[in-house]
Design an enzyme around this catalytic site. Sequence first.
Site, PDB file in Angstrom:
ATOM      1  N   SER A  10       4.884 -11.432 -31.711  1.00 25.30           N
ATOM      2  CA  SER A  10       4.295 -12.097 -30.572  1.00 25.30           C
ATOM      3  C   SER A  10       2.772 -11.968 -30.615  1.00 25.30           C
ATOM      4  CB  SER A  10       4.837 -11.465 -29.307  1.00 25.30           C
ATOM      5  OG  SER A  10       4.419 -12.208 -28.208  1.00 25.30           O
ATOM      6  N   ASP A  57       1.137 -15.697 -43.376  1.00 27.50           N
ATOM      7  CA  ASP A  57       0.888 -15.284 -41.999  1.00 27.50           C
ATOM      8  C   ASP A  57       1.103 -16.476 -41.086  1.00 27.50           C
ATOM      9  OD1 ASP A  57       0.132 -13.949 -39.770  1.00 27.50           O
ATOM     10  OD2 ASP A  57      -2.019 -14.148 -40.141  1.00 27.50           O
ATOM     11  N   PRO A 108       1.379 -17.823 -37.140  1.00 26.07           N
ATOM     12  CA  PRO A 108       0.802 -17.389 -35.878  1.00 26.07           C
ATOM     13  C   PRO A 108       1.844 -16.989 -34.854  1.00 26.07           C
ATOM     14  CG  PRO A 108       0.378 -19.708 -36.310  1.00 26.07           C
ATOM     15  CD  PRO A 108       1.324 -19.248 -37.329  1.00 26.07           C
ATOM     16  N   GLY A 141      11.470 -58.386 -19.240  1.00 28.31           N
ATOM     17  CA  GLY A 141      10.768 -59.516 -18.639  1.00 28.31           C
ATOM     18  C   GLY A 141       9.660 -60.076 -19.512  1.00 28.31           C
ATOM     19  N   SER A 142       9.534 -59.552 -20.762  1.00 28.49           N
ATOM     20  CA  SER A 142       8.462 -60.038 -21.637  1.00 28.49           C
ATOM     21  C   SER A 142       8.820 -61.391 -22.247  1.00 28.49           C
ATOM     22  CB  SER A 142       8.173 -59.021 -22.740  1.00 28.49           C
ATOM     23  OG  SER A 142       9.334 -58.789 -23.510  1.00 28.49           O
ATOM     24  N   SER A 171      13.903 -51.779 -26.977  1.00 31.15           N
ATOM     25  CA  SER A 171      13.647 -50.804 -28.058  1.00 31.15           C
ATOM     26  C   SER A 171      12.230 -50.218 -27.950  1.00 31.15           C
ATOM     27  CB  SER A 171      13.890 -51.416 -29.438  1.00 31.15           C
ATOM     28  OG  SER A 171      13.400 -52.735 -29.536  1.00 31.15           O
TER      29      SER A 171
END
Length: 597
Positions: A14, A82, A84, A434-435, A505
Site C-alpha cells: 500500500s 516496482d 506503485p 431521432g437523428s 449504437s
Amino acid sequence: LKPFEIFRVTSAGSVDDGKSTLLARLLLDTGSIKTDLLESNGKSGNLADLLDGLDSERNQGITIDVAHRFFDAGGRRYHLTDSPGHEQYTRNMATACAGSDALILVIDVQAGMKSQTKLHLDIALKLGVRNIVFAINKMDAINYRKKDFDRVAEQIQEHLKVLDSVCEYIVPVSSLLGENVTVQSKKMGWYAGKSLLEILHSIKRDSKSYNSSFMKVECVQRISSGGRRYLGTLYANQLRLGQAVHVNGKENFIKKMFVGGEEVSKSAGIVPASIELEYEQDTNVGDLISDEPISQDSDFETEIIWLADSPGIKGRSLLYVSGSTQVRCRMTRIYSSLEGNAGELASIHVNQILRVKLSLAKQIQLKPFSNIPELGRFVLVDPATAMTVGVGTIKFALRRSQNVQEHAFESLPEQRSQILGQRGAVIWMTGLSGSGKSTLADAVSKKLTGALIPHTILDGDSLRLGMNRDLGFSIEDRSENIRRTAEVAKILKEAGLVVLTALVSPLKADRQMAQDIIGADDFLEIFINTPLEVCESRDPKGLYSKARLGEIPNFTGVNSTYEEPEAPRLTITIEKSLEQNAAEIHSLIEKTIWVGE
Ligand code: ADX
C-alpha cells in the site's frame, strides 16, 4: 563464463508503507547505485527521493507506471519491477506480477494489513506467484518491538488461511536504516531468520514441479548454414539431443541445443536457450516446443481480476496477451462467483475476481495453470486504449471444439452470394435517437429496390420488439443488442445481401465489436450527425421530453453517453436533404458491392 540467472521480483504494497525506500535500500546496499548519485541525492536522508530521482519519476509522492531496476547479487541478476502502491495503479502491479518469480509485499508494521495489501496478495496468488516475501517495514519507528511484528505476522497468516495458503517468508525490516535488508540485523535479536536479500537468494527457481519440458518460442533466428534456430526460455525437466518433441501438433526432434550461448547435449531447469529442430516446419513466435503433445484450444474457463475503472462487458473485443502470444478474444460468459453453477452476469467491475469463459479468435496452445503457471497466465488488454484491463490464469480448456464443431462446408459464402451477383455488405448507421437513421434507411431502401439491389433493414426499434425484446438500455443490454444484430447482419451479408442497420449504437467499443464480428472490409460505418437540439426538437416519439422529466433513465444524449465515430466512412448532416443523403449512401453501396468487377 556462467550466464547470469535472471530472477524476477515484483514489489507491491500500500502507498506510504515504504516500498520505494526499501527498494532504494536494496540497490544501495548491494552497491547498485553509483556513489556520485549518492552524494548529490543521498544527503536529504530520504531514500525514496533518491530512487525517484533516478528516473525523475516523482509524482505527488507516488510513483506511477512500472519501473525496472536491476542489481546483481549472489550470482544472480535481480530484475525488480516496482509497481506503485496507489489504488488506481493496481493493474500495473498485476501486469508485473504475471511474469515474476517472487513478490515482495511491503507492510508498515504500524498500519498492518490494509485492504489494498490484501488485494495485491490475492492478485499475486491468483497469478500463481509461488514465492511471496512479506517485508514488515518501519521496525525502527516502534523500537524493533517483537510484539508489534508478531501481530502483523498473525494477520498475514490469518488472511492466507482463508485463501488456503501459507507463507514461510515474513521478515521484519527497517528500510530507512537498512536493518535486515541485505544482512541480518543486530537490533532484532529475537528474529532468528534471514535478511530480505538472503531470503531472495534462498528461493530457487526450481523445475521440479515441471513434469514435462517445454520452450515457448520468443524469437526465430535464421542461421547462415540454412534452417532456423528457436530462442526462448526453456523449462526443462530433462531435455536431450535427439529427443522427440511436439511442435504445432507435429513430431520433430532436437537437433542442436544451446544454453547461454554454449552448445549442450542436455538441459534441465529454467534457462534461456535456443534450439534447432531436425525437420524444417512452420514454427512462429508464441509456439511451443514440448516433449509431450499440447492441446490447442480457443475456448476456456478462467478466473480473472478486472482492473479497469470502466466495466468489462460480455461480448466486447479484448486482446489476450500471454508472453509473445496476442489474440483477439471476448468474454462469452461471466459467472457471478468463483464456484460451480453460479448465476451469470453481463459485466465485471473494477477489482472483482470472477470466473469467465473466454473465447479466442484463434486456437492457441494451452495447458491448465495448475500444471505450468508460465503457460496459464495472461493479461487482457483493451484494443482501443492498449491498457491492461484484466489479468488471469487458465483454469481449464473447454475443448468446445469437441462438442460444438463447425462443419467444414464445401459451399462457400462467396459462391452463394454470387447468385445475387454482388458482394454483401453491412451499412452500419449510428446516431442519436431521432437523428433520422430509420428514415434514411427507408429512403436508401427505396433507391436500392429501384436499382434491383437485394438488401434488408435491421432497425433497432423493430428488433427490440422481437429478437431483442428481453433487452433494455443498460450498457450491458445495449452491448448484447448490438452483438446479436451484428451476428445476424453477418449471416445476411454472407448470403450476399446489403444490410442497412439502424441502431443508436452509442459506444465505440460496441461498434468495434460489431466490426470485428462482421469483418472490417464489409463493415461501413455511417455517422448520422444530427445535433442533439435538432433530435430533441423533432422528438417523434416524445421520448426526449420524458427523459428530461427524468422518466427515462439512461436516455442517450440526455443522461447516457453518445461517443461519436472517429473515422466513419461517411458522415450525414442535416445541411443536405434526405434525398441527397440517401443518394450518397446509395452510391457508396454501389461502389462497395461491385468492386473489382
Ligand atoms: S442501442 O443503444 O441499443 O443501439 P437501439 O437503436 O436498439 O439502441 O434502440 C434505440 C431506440 O429505443 C430509440 O430510437 C428510442 O426510440 C428507444 N429508446 C427507449 N429508451 C431509450 C434509451 N434509454 N436510450 C435510447 N433510446 C431509447
